[in-house]
Scaffold this active site. Sequence first.
Site, PDB file in Angstrom:
ATOM      1  CG  HIS A  82      -3.924   0.053  -8.242  1.00 21.35           C
ATOM      2  ND1 HIS A  82      -5.213   1.051  -7.564  1.00 21.35           N
ATOM      3  CD2 HIS A  82      -4.120   1.378  -7.345  1.00 21.35           C
ATOM      4  CE1 HIS A  82      -5.651   1.452  -6.876  1.00 21.35           C
ATOM      5  NE2 HIS A  82      -4.416   2.106  -6.198  1.00 21.35           N
ATOM      6  CG  HIS A 120      -2.067   1.055   0.750  1.00 18.52           C
ATOM      7  ND1 HIS A 120      -2.976   2.150   0.042  1.00 18.52           N
ATOM      8  CD2 HIS A 120      -2.718   1.699   2.517  1.00 18.52           C
ATOM      9  CE1 HIS A 120      -3.551   2.163   0.812  1.00 18.52           C
ATOM     10  NE2 HIS A 120      -3.911   2.314   1.795  1.00 18.52           N
ATOM     11  CG  ASP A 171       3.281   4.368  -4.232  1.00 14.66           C
ATOM     12  OD1 ASP A 171       3.024   6.029  -2.711  1.00 14.66           O
ATOM     13  OD2 ASP A 171       2.421   3.875  -3.315  1.00 14.66           O
TER      14      ASP A 171
HETATM   15  N1  ACO Z   1       4.665  -6.259 -10.844  1.00 16.90           N
HETATM   16  C1  ACO Z   1       4.994  -8.068 -11.215  1.00 16.90           C
HETATM   17  N2  ACO Z   1       3.821  -8.288 -11.702  1.00 16.90           N
HETATM   18  C2  ACO Z   1       2.591  -8.203 -10.542  1.00 16.90           C
HETATM   19  C3  ACO Z   1       2.514  -6.683  -9.904  1.00 16.90           C
HETATM   20  C4  ACO Z   1       3.844  -6.251 -10.252  1.00 16.90           C
HETATM   21  N3  ACO Z   1       3.778  -4.674  -9.212  1.00 16.90           N
HETATM   22  N4  ACO Z   1       1.315  -6.584  -9.458  1.00 16.90           N
HETATM   23  C5  ACO Z   1       0.692  -7.237  -9.886  1.00 16.90           C
HETATM   24  N5  ACO Z   1       1.710  -8.277 -10.760  1.00 16.90           N
HETATM   25  C6  ACO Z   1       0.925  -9.493 -11.514  1.00 16.90           C
HETATM   26  C7  ACO Z   1       1.321 -10.671 -10.427  1.00 16.90           C
HETATM   27  O1  ACO Z   1       2.294 -11.381 -10.081  1.00 16.90           O
HETATM   28  C8  ACO Z   1      -0.387 -11.114 -10.553  1.00 16.90           C
HETATM   29  O2  ACO Z   1       0.293 -12.232 -12.251  1.00 16.90           O
HETATM   30  P1  ACO Z   1      -0.695 -13.446 -12.114  1.00 16.90           P
HETATM   31  O3  ACO Z   1      -2.221 -13.696 -12.707  1.00 16.90           O
HETATM   32  O4  ACO Z   1       0.105 -14.128 -13.195  1.00 16.90           O
HETATM   33  O5  ACO Z   1      -0.556 -14.858 -10.466  1.00 16.90           O
HETATM   34  C9  ACO Z   1      -1.699 -10.542 -11.743  1.00 16.90           C
HETATM   35  O6  ACO Z   1      -0.992  -9.247 -11.834  1.00 16.90           O
HETATM   36  C10 ACO Z   1      -1.868 -10.124 -10.654  1.00 16.90           C
HETATM   37  O7  ACO Z   1      -2.128  -9.644  -9.693  1.00 16.90           O
HETATM   38  P2  ACO Z   1      -2.650  -9.699  -7.494  1.00 16.90           P
HETATM   39  O8  ACO Z   1      -1.527  -9.827  -7.029  1.00 16.90           O
HETATM   40  O9  ACO Z   1      -3.744 -10.690  -8.324  1.00 16.90           O
HETATM   41  O10 ACO Z   1      -3.746  -8.198  -8.030  1.00 16.90           O
HETATM   42  P3  ACO Z   1      -4.062  -7.154  -6.586  1.00 16.90           P
HETATM   43  O11 ACO Z   1      -4.992  -6.568  -7.172  1.00 16.90           O
HETATM   44  O12 ACO Z   1      -4.370  -8.074  -5.392  1.00 16.90           O
HETATM   45  O13 ACO Z   1      -3.079  -6.030  -6.506  1.00 16.90           O
HETATM   46  C11 ACO Z   1      -1.046  -5.311  -5.943  1.00 16.90           C
HETATM   47  C12 ACO Z   1      -2.559  -5.074  -6.292  1.00 16.90           C
HETATM   48  C13 ACO Z   1      -1.121  -4.998  -4.376  1.00 16.90           C
HETATM   49  C14 ACO Z   1      -1.194  -3.190  -5.852  1.00 16.90           C
HETATM   50  C15 ACO Z   1      -0.197  -4.836  -6.828  1.00 16.90           C
HETATM   51  O14 ACO Z   1      -0.133  -4.954  -7.780  1.00 16.90           O
HETATM   52  C16 ACO Z   1       1.544  -5.190  -6.058  1.00 16.90           C
HETATM   53  O15 ACO Z   1       1.515  -5.895  -5.265  1.00 16.90           O
HETATM   54  N6  ACO Z   1       2.158  -3.894  -6.854  1.00 16.90           N
HETATM   55  C17 ACO Z   1       3.086  -3.574  -6.020  1.00 16.90           C
HETATM   56  C18 ACO Z   1       3.128  -2.418  -4.897  1.00 16.90           C
HETATM   57  C19 ACO Z   1       2.964  -1.797  -5.119  1.00 16.90           C
HETATM   58  O16 ACO Z   1       3.244  -0.673  -5.618  1.00 16.90           O
HETATM   59  N7  ACO Z   1       1.279  -0.597  -4.016  1.00 16.90           N
HETATM   60  C20 ACO Z   1       1.429   0.853  -3.965  1.00 16.90           C
HETATM   61  C21 ACO Z   1      -0.518   0.490  -4.358  1.00 16.90           C
HETATM   62  S1  ACO Z   1      -0.428   2.245  -4.804  1.00 16.90           S
HETATM   63  C22 ACO Z   1      -1.143   2.421  -3.429  1.00 16.90           C
HETATM   64  O17 ACO Z   1      -1.463   1.607  -2.670  1.00 16.90           O
HETATM   65  C23 ACO Z   1      -1.042   4.353  -3.077  1.00 16.90           C
END
Ligand code: ACO
Length: 429
Positions: A307, A268, A363
């Site tokens: 996201h 987050h 971010d």
């Molecule tokens: N890098 C690489 N792969 C990713 C990323 C990433 N940043 N984010 C998602 N994926 C992939 C996952 O591995 C998954 O792949 P799969 O279908 O092959 O298993 C797919 O994309 C879907 O990802 P989920 O984790 O199911 O998506 P979710 O909606 O649960 O997660 C989140 C959202 C937590 C923001 C995620 O994208 C992440 O971890 N991003 C990096 C951390 C980040 O930047 N967080 C800030 C968010 S903005 C905020 O809170 C202010």
Amino acid sequence: MDTHSLTIIDNRTNKSYNLPISQGTIRAMDLRQIKESADDFGLMTYDPAFMNTASCRSNITYLDGDKGILRYRGYPIEQLAENCTYLEVAYLLLNGELPTASQLKEWVDLVTVHTMVHENIKKFMDGFHYDAHPMGMLISAVAALSTFYPESRHIHDAKVRDLQIVRLLGKMPTLAALSYRHSLGLPYVYPDNSLGYTGNFMNMLWKMAEPKYEPNPVLARALDVLFILHADHEQNCSTNTMRAVGSSFADPYVTTAAAAAALSGPLHGGANEEVLRMLDEIGSVANIPSFIEKVKGGQCRLMGFGHRVYKNYDPRARIIKRIADEVFEVTGRNPKLDIAIELERIALSDEYFIKRRLYPNVDFYSGIIYQAMGFTPDMFTVLFAIPRTVGWLVQWQEMLKDPEQKIGRPRQLYVGAAKRDYLDVAKRG
Ligand code: ACO
């Protein structure tokens, strides 16, 4: 038949049910009537991580993740970032309308007189270890405010609520600056109420021996815009925490501390700190392809990308990219920007990211700007918590006033052991 309804046939009983559809949703409680037998509990939904569950009605923030739209109280984020100050936007979020000139002046004066904290807060800040994370200090200090304002527990009294909201908005930058100065071993600086919200924050962070701190107007404005972009984001993890904790009628200080704790995690608000660590680890543009391979191989995530609701370019990231240029005019260019831009270029043309609709989020670029301004990465999430406080508070207030809301309490599907009898310790294998 009402066309705004859903007909469900339960194949276990062959019974049919008609559930009303309103605003594209059915009520989960309407499913409870669907039973296999009279003593059956009734049907529930199973939705870990609230992937498809609306937990409230809200008229604060509108977000269309597919189209990349963000609006506060109907106003596009781009227009607010271009024309408003952070406190003006805070007023809009809290009151539903932009202030008139006199309302704005009164509001700014009100928040400004609440920037001071009790001297005892300085004493317990001193008790933190020299290398304590500023976010841990901030969360603890916000929770501690509850002990200074015991009347804050009267959360159903609108006047009491309003006073705590103004106190929190006024004191968050002060607490954040105390934690920053503590981590650097520097003496604390008192608020200078002749300065604006972010100018005063900069004063409390960076004033040294000079008699009066003069904030750089470009950096103060950039910080103000960044604060606007972070002010609210509907039902994200920390806001949901604010509503959940607040639903037990806890006071706003401990509730805000809980929301800030949710924000601190790397998935987050803690992501901006992780973005900088990632850029450090990558080191140079030449190392990007091998890093991308690691991400695609599932060894790590591209922090600042992806996201839960944005499946398009985060509109805030676009605005932040523009601010970066203005800040770098003053501070000099942060060399990490080149790595970030190239990472973004490669990621946006790579099948892995395209297929999963992963775009830069708020971010991805904010940390690079904060670092150029002189912040250390461990302050980045604190810089997110300050402006998000108004979002948490307005959502908390909306929850308290909503007659449909009750204490937040999800159901579970129990998958543990069936009933079994206690065995004396001597008889256990
Ligand atoms: N890098 C690489 N792969 C990713 C990323 C990433 N940043 N984010 C998602 N994926 C992939 C996952 O591995 C998954 O792949 P799969 O279908 O092959 O298993 C797919 O994309 C879907 O990802 P989920 O984790 O199911 O998506 P979710 O909606 O649960 O997660 C989140 C959202 C937590 C923001 C995620 O994208 C992440 O971890 N991003 C990096 C951390 C980040 O930047 N967080 C800030 C968010 S903005 C905020 O809170 C202010």
